[in-house]
Design a protein around this motif. Structure first.
Motif, PDB file in Angstrom:
ATOM      1  N   PHE A   1     -13.492  -4.981   1.926  1.00 26.27           N
ATOM      2  CA  PHE A   1     -12.885  -4.746   2.208  1.00 26.27           C
ATOM      3  C   PHE A   1     -12.421  -4.634   3.830  1.00 26.27           C
ATOM      4  CE2 PHE A   1     -12.066  -4.683  -2.211  1.00 26.27           C
ATOM      5  CZ  PHE A   1     -11.000  -5.095  -2.343  1.00 26.27           C
TER       6      PHE A   1
ATOM      7  N   LEU B   1     -20.542   0.015 -14.896  1.00 24.70           N
ATOM      8  CA  LEU B   1     -19.452   0.008 -15.651  1.00 24.70           C
ATOM      9  C   LEU B   1     -18.897  -1.199 -16.685  1.00 24.70           C
ATOM     10  CD1 LEU B   1     -16.617   1.829 -13.168  1.00 24.70           C
ATOM     11  CD2 LEU B   1     -17.792   2.375 -15.179  1.00 24.70           C
ATOM     12  N   ASN B   2     -20.165  -2.136 -15.959  1.00 28.15           N
ATOM     13  CA  ASN B   2     -19.505  -3.807 -16.269  1.00 28.15           C
ATOM     14  C   ASN B   2     -21.260  -3.734 -17.255  1.00 28.15           C
ATOM     15  OD1 ASN B   2     -17.246  -5.044 -15.499  1.00 28.15           O
ATOM     16  ND2 ASN B   2     -18.977  -5.387 -13.059  1.00 28.15           N
TER      17      ASN B   2
ATOM     18  N   MET C   1      -7.132 -11.745  -6.589  1.00 26.06           N
ATOM     19  CA  MET C   1      -6.698 -10.485  -6.101  1.00 26.06           C
ATOM     20  C   MET C   1      -5.105 -10.029  -5.830  1.00 26.06           C
ATOM     21  SD  MET C   1      -9.548  -8.328  -6.508  1.00 26.06           S
ATOM     22  CE  MET C   1      -8.778  -6.457  -5.643  1.00 26.06           C
TER      23      MET C   1
ATOM     24  N   ARG D   1     -23.305  -2.429  -2.637  1.00 18.98           N
ATOM     25  CA  ARG D   1     -22.560  -2.797  -3.824  1.00 18.98           C
ATOM     26  C   ARG D   1     -21.309  -4.056  -3.744  1.00 18.98           C
ATOM     27  NH1 ARG D   1     -17.329   1.263  -3.575  1.00 18.98           N
ATOM     28  NH2 ARG D   1     -16.778  -0.264  -2.653  1.00 18.98           N
TER      29      ARG D   1
ATOM     30  N   ILE E   1     -14.404  -5.128 -12.667  1.00 14.94           N
ATOM     31  CA  ILE E   1     -14.235  -3.965 -13.896  1.00 14.94           C
ATOM     32  C   ILE E   1     -13.031  -3.694 -14.302  1.00 14.94           C
ATOM     33  CG2 ILE E   1     -14.329  -1.149 -14.050  1.00 14.94           C
ATOM     34  CD1 ILE E   1     -16.176  -1.369 -11.635  1.00 14.94           C
TER      35      ILE E   1
ATOM     36  N   LYS F   1     -11.067   1.106 -17.778  1.00 14.71           N
ATOM     37  CA  LYS F   1     -12.568   1.044 -16.970  1.00 14.71           C
ATOM     38  C   LYS F   1     -12.535   1.549 -15.806  1.00 14.71           C
ATOM     39  CE  LYS F   1     -16.391  -0.517 -19.754  1.00 14.71           C
ATOM     40  NZ  LYS F   1     -16.915  -1.447 -19.393  1.00 14.71           N
TER      41      LYS F   1
ATOM     42  N   THR G   1     -16.130  10.117  -5.890  1.00 17.21           N
ATOM     43  CA  THR G   1     -16.354  11.097  -6.607  1.00 17.21           C
ATOM     44  C   THR G   1     -18.389  10.704  -6.615  1.00 17.21           C
ATOM     45  OG1 THR G   1     -16.229   9.423  -8.262  1.00 17.21           O
ATOM     46  CG2 THR G   1     -14.414  11.428  -7.167  1.00 17.21           C
TER      47      THR G   1
ATOM     48  N   CYS H   1     -11.327 -10.711 -14.100  1.00 23.08           N
ATOM     49  CA  CYS H   1     -12.821  -9.927 -14.280  1.00 23.08           C
ATOM     50  C   CYS H   1     -13.516 -10.757 -14.571  1.00 23.08           C
ATOM     51  CB  CYS H   1     -12.784  -8.874 -14.883  1.00 23.08           C
ATOM     52  SG  CYS H   1     -11.589  -7.722 -15.726  1.00 23.08           S
TER      53      CYS H   1
ATOM     54  N   LYS I   1     -11.341  10.407 -12.287  1.00 23.42           N
ATOM     55  CA  LYS I   1     -12.141  11.341 -11.566  1.00 23.42           C
ATOM     56  C   LYS I   1     -12.307  11.561 -10.129  1.00 23.42           C
ATOM     57  CE  LYS I   1     -17.897  10.800 -11.672  1.00 23.42           C
ATOM     58  NZ  LYS I   1     -18.481   9.620 -11.237  1.00 23.42           N
ATOM     59  N   THR I   2     -11.979  10.446  -9.730  1.00 24.98           N
ATOM     60  CA  THR I   2     -11.003  10.664  -7.937  1.00 24.98           C
ATOM     61  C   THR I   2      -9.638  11.832  -8.488  1.00 24.98           C
ATOM     62  OG1 THR I   2     -11.660   8.302  -7.318  1.00 24.98           O
ATOM     63  CG2 THR I   2     -10.146   9.972  -5.661  1.00 24.98           C
TER      64      THR I   2
ATOM     65  N   ARG J   1      -9.392  -2.717 -16.211  1.00 29.18           N
ATOM     66  CA  ARG J   1      -8.969  -2.147 -15.012  1.00 29.18           C
ATOM     67  C   ARG J   1      -9.138  -0.813 -16.145  1.00 29.18           C
ATOM     68  NH1 ARG J   1      -2.594  -4.082 -13.966  1.00 29.18           N
ATOM     69  NH2 ARG J   1      -2.219  -2.245 -12.375  1.00 29.18           N
TER      70      ARG J   1
ATOM     71  N   ARG K   1     -13.470 -12.674 -11.016  1.00 29.37           N
ATOM     72  CA  ARG K   1     -14.323 -11.295  -9.712  1.00 29.37           C
ATOM     73  C   ARG K   1     -15.728 -10.967  -9.492  1.00 29.37           C
ATOM     74  NH1 ARG K   1      -8.723  -8.036 -11.100  1.00 29.37           N
ATOM     75  NH2 ARG K   1      -7.204  -9.621 -10.671  1.00 29.37           N
TER      76      ARG K   1
ATOM     77  N   TYR L   1      -9.636   2.001  -2.667  1.00 28.70           N
ATOM     78  CA  TYR L   1     -10.591   2.683  -4.688  1.00 28.70           C
ATOM     79  C   TYR L   1     -10.789   1.486  -5.829  1.00 28.70           C
ATOM     80  CZ  TYR L   1     -11.377   6.524  -1.191  1.00 28.70           C
ATOM     81  OH  TYR L   1     -11.907   7.164  -0.465  1.00 28.70           O
TER      82      TYR L   1
ATOM     83  N   ASN M   1     -14.520   1.221   1.598  1.00 28.37           N
ATOM     84  CA  ASN M   1     -14.172   2.449   0.316  1.00 28.37           C
ATOM     85  C   ASN M   1     -15.291   2.644  -0.285  1.00 28.37           C
ATOM     86  OD1 ASN M   1     -14.247  -0.585  -0.254  1.00 28.37           O
ATOM     87  ND2 ASN M   1     -12.101  -0.218  -0.755  1.00 28.37           N
TER      88      ASN M   1
ATOM     89  N   ALA N   1     -11.298  -2.236  -5.032  1.00 29.92           N
ATOM     90  CA  ALA N   1     -12.976  -2.159  -4.439  1.00 29.92           C
ATOM     91  C   ALA N   1     -13.463  -2.276  -5.960  1.00 29.92           C
ATOM     92  CB  ALA N   1     -13.182  -1.207  -3.333  1.00 29.92           C
ATOM     93  N   ALA N   2     -12.993  -1.297  -7.097  1.00 34.52           N
ATOM     94  CA  ALA N   2     -13.264  -1.303  -8.818  1.00 34.52           C
ATOM     95  C   ALA N   2     -12.918  -2.612  -8.850  1.00 34.52           C
ATOM     96  CB  ALA N   2     -12.754  -0.235  -9.419  1.00 34.52           C
ATOM     97  N   LEU N   3     -11.821  -3.319  -9.156  1.00 32.13           N
ATOM     98  CA  LEU N   3     -11.343  -4.558  -9.381  1.00 32.13           C
ATOM     99  C   LEU N   3     -12.328  -5.663  -8.751  1.00 32.13           C
ATOM    100  CD1 LEU N   3      -8.132  -4.563 -10.242  1.00 32.13           C
ATOM    101  CD2 LEU N   3      -9.181  -4.071 -11.526  1.00 32.13           C
TER     102      LEU N   3
ATOM    103  N   PHE O   1     -16.460   5.015  -3.412  1.00 36.21           N
ATOM    104  CA  PHE O   1     -16.017   6.165  -4.361  1.00 36.21           C
ATOM    105  C   PHE O   1     -16.254   7.382  -3.530  1.00 36.21           C
ATOM    106  CE2 PHE O   1     -16.537   1.943  -7.017  1.00 36.21           C
ATOM    107  CZ  PHE O   1     -15.202   1.535  -6.434  1.00 36.21           C
TER     108      PHE O   1
ATOM    109  N   HIS P   1     -12.573   5.604 -15.403  1.00 35.17           N
ATOM    110  CA  HIS P   1     -14.011   5.874 -14.031  1.00 35.17           C
ATOM    111  C   HIS P   1     -13.828   6.165 -12.821  1.00 35.17           C
ATOM    112  CE1 HIS P   1     -17.141   5.738 -17.564  1.00 35.17           C
ATOM    113  NE2 HIS P   1     -15.940   4.937 -17.975  1.00 35.17           N
ATOM    114  N   ILE P   2     -12.514   5.094 -11.964  1.00 33.77           N
ATOM    115  CA  ILE P   2     -12.606   5.452 -10.937  1.00 33.77           C
ATOM    116  C   ILE P   2     -11.727   6.519  -9.959  1.00 33.77           C
ATOM    117  CG2 ILE P   2     -12.522   4.403  -8.457  1.00 33.77           C
ATOM    118  CD1 ILE P   2     -14.634   3.352  -9.587  1.00 33.77           C
TER     119      ILE P   2
END
Lengths: 279, 284
Positions: free
Chosen positions: A118, A139-140, A80, A188, B177, B181, A126, A108, B189-190, B179, A111, B168, A122, B171-173, A124, B185-186
């Motif tokens: 974290f 998403l994978n 990261m 998650r 996921i 995407k 939405t 990817c 969308k946010t 980059r 990870r 966010y 956090n 968290a996604a990475l 999401f 999607h994150i």
């Protein structure tokens, strides 16, 4: 003649396996082998020549004063830190023998194998509670609805959140309380079934009750996962970790079983920090 | 001693508060005056036929601006087709991908473009499209408005995307996921509500532009739905009627101005509504 050779090679393979097994019983298997790691952000070096073997199937706590490189070290474990454009590193990190920084390895994939939780929860904003849990799978590329639902329930149960949210799965993830949000983030992370979970001060924004729940959870997760947790709270390190690494000014000062670090540290600096003389 | 000091502080505080209030009133006053004046002059000419009829020939009383109202929406449609995807993708590049040096250059260029007088855009599109095709056209007008929208939307969407907390993205990475995407999607969308807000504001801003349409869309007294022919637009019609010598046309120009201002006002109100529900959701 040929037969004999084949026979011999089978025997030696068997003995090797046997050796490996007895080794594993004597000392725990190694998850991360970090060798001579140094990290820079731009000109500033934040980690100096760190070598450490982090054992599998256990909780390793990383402690040390602010700015000592704990978080940077943790972020190197799942690549990261590369998100900072000026970051660079030397040395190697292996996960179960495989070089995480080999040129053909996709970050990817790294990870996906090494999840992360974290400091600030956090979820999401939405997405609903359910969507938050399965977003990593979806998403994978996982489409199978029944499979996703199964994994969602399993992950929420593992994060000890299922009973609290099973009737509100479609509510927004951010409508939960702070402690629940953090457990949602843990759900998650475990939903993609990583091998390792990294936690970056997961309880520092939580009250004592929520903290106790997350710590209990860490204890449960340890049965299946290797956990590396950065914490400011030494009691927390003492309570929930098996091994503790003490960092100071970017250097690994001491790494040992947690009881030893807290009762009989071999380094003066460790003892000073633990007893609250600095930091 | 202490008592008088305290009183002096209260007086200073009162004076500065009054000054702030005065400035606030001065800021709001023009809006009130514009609305008041438009209503007084234009309300009488705004009626059903204004929205449904074509302009009448000189000398005949009545008629409307139906073609200009529809024409404005057609021009905005073409402008949005050009300005929104280009602008939003540009903003995504700035916020998610670009390097420090490239970003600096892009932002600098966008800021310069935002400062270019809108009539210059008209001339540019005149040279690019009208001259080679040898005809004024709806397409040229829409392209001119679209060009004005691009730098506006690039800067706006960059700002909106940067408001999405980095947590966010991380968290996604951290879930493995990819980059693109994560961005789609994150992050997008946010930021969706903010993006819609910005696009609406940009549309409202170009809806009133007159200068870039003068020698691109040109204006038209009749219906036109062909992209290659000149088309009417509200600002153009207002301009043409306002400089005419006829009283009836002046009334129609006021009415057109009232409709145009009301349209942008409604868009702004809609935007307020959107942003309010967004901040409420984020505050939770």
């Amino acid at each position: 003649m040929k037969n004999v050779m084949e026979h011999e090679s089978t025997i030696s393979a068997d003995t090797a396996a046997l050796h490996a097994m007895t080794d594993a019983e004597q000392s725990p298997a190694i998850a991360f082998e970090v060798n001579d790691l140094s990290v820079w952000y731009g000109q500033k070096q934040t980690i100096f020549n760190t070598t450490i073997d982090i054992p599998a199937q256990s909780v390793t706590a990383i402690i040390g004063p602010s700015g000592c490189g704990k978080s940077t070290f943790l972020r190197c474990l799942n690549r990261m830190h590369e998100l900072v454009p000026t970051a660079r590193h030397e040395g190697s990190i292996r996960l179960f023998g495989e070089d995480l920084y080999a040129p053909k390895i996709d970050p990817c994939v790294v990870r996906r194998r090494i999840g992360m939780v974290f400091q600030k929860s956090n979820p999401f904003p939405t997405m609903s509670i359910a969507e938050n849990v399965i977003v990593g799978l979806r998403l994978n590329g996982v489409r199978d609805r029944a499979y996703l639902d199964e994994r969602m329930e399993k992950a929420l149960r593992m994060a000890a959140l299922w009973d609290e949210v099973k009737n509100d799965l479609n509510r927004p993830g951010i409508s939960l309380s702070g402690g629940q949000q953090q457990r949602l983030c843990i759900a998650r992370a475990v939903a993609v079934e990583p091998e390792i979970i990294l936690m970056d001060e997961p309880c520092s924004a939580l009250d004592p009750i929520a903290t106790a729940k997350v710590e209990e959870l860490i204890y449960e997760l340890k049965k299946q996962y290797t956990i590396v947790i950065v914490t400011h709270n030494m009691q927390q390190a003492g309570r929930c970790s098996d091994y503790t690494a003490f960092f100071y000014l970017g250097r690994l000062i001491e790494f040992a079983k947690t009881e030893k670090i807290f009762t009989n540290p071999s380094q003066k600096q460790t003892e000073d920090y633990i007893t609250g003389r600095f930091g | 001693m202490r008592e008088s000091f305290y009183r002096w502080r209260k007086i200073k505080s009162g004076l500065v508060s009054a000054l702030c209030l005065l400035c606030a009133v001065l800021v709001i006053a023009p809006l009130g005056l514009v609305f008041f004046h438009l209503l007084r002059e234009g309300a009488s000419a705004v009626n059903w036929s204004f929205f449904t009829n074509l302009p009448k020939p000189v000398g005949e009383i009545g008629g409307g601006m139906a073609n200009a109202i529809v024409g404005t929406f057609e021009l905005l449609g073409i402008a949005a087709l050009i300005g929104v995807p280009t602008g939003v993708l540009g903003g995504v590049y700035l916020a998610e991908y670009g390097s420090v040096r490239v970003n600096w250059l892009l932002r600098f260029i966008c800021d310069i473009l935002n400062g270019v007088p809108s009539i210059i855009w008209g001339i540019v599109v005149y040279g690019l499209i009208v001259v080679p095709v040898k005809s004024f056209s709806a397409l040229a007008g829409g392209v001119a408005l679209g060009f004005i929208m691009i730098p506006l939307i690039v800067r706006m969407s960059e700002e909106v995307l940067l408001l999405v907390p980095n947590g966010y993205r991380e968290a996604a990475l951290a879930l493995g996921i990819a980059r693109w995407k994560m961005t789609l999607h994150i992050v997008l969308k946010t930021a969706l509500k903010g993006l819609v807000t910005g696009v609406l504001l940009a549309l409202a801003r170009v809806a009133g532009e007159t200068a870039p349409l003068l020698f691109t869309a040109f204006g038209n007294r009749f219906w036109n739905h062909n992209l290659h022919d000149p088309i009417a637009a509200l600002p153009l019609q207002i301009f043409a009627y306002a400089i005419s010598p006829y009283d009836d046309w002046h009334r129609q120009a006021w009415a057109g101005a009232l409709v145009l201002v009301s349209m942008t006002f409604l868009v702004n109100v809609a935007v307020r509504f959107l942003t309010r529900s967004r901040s409420a959701a984020l505050a939770k």
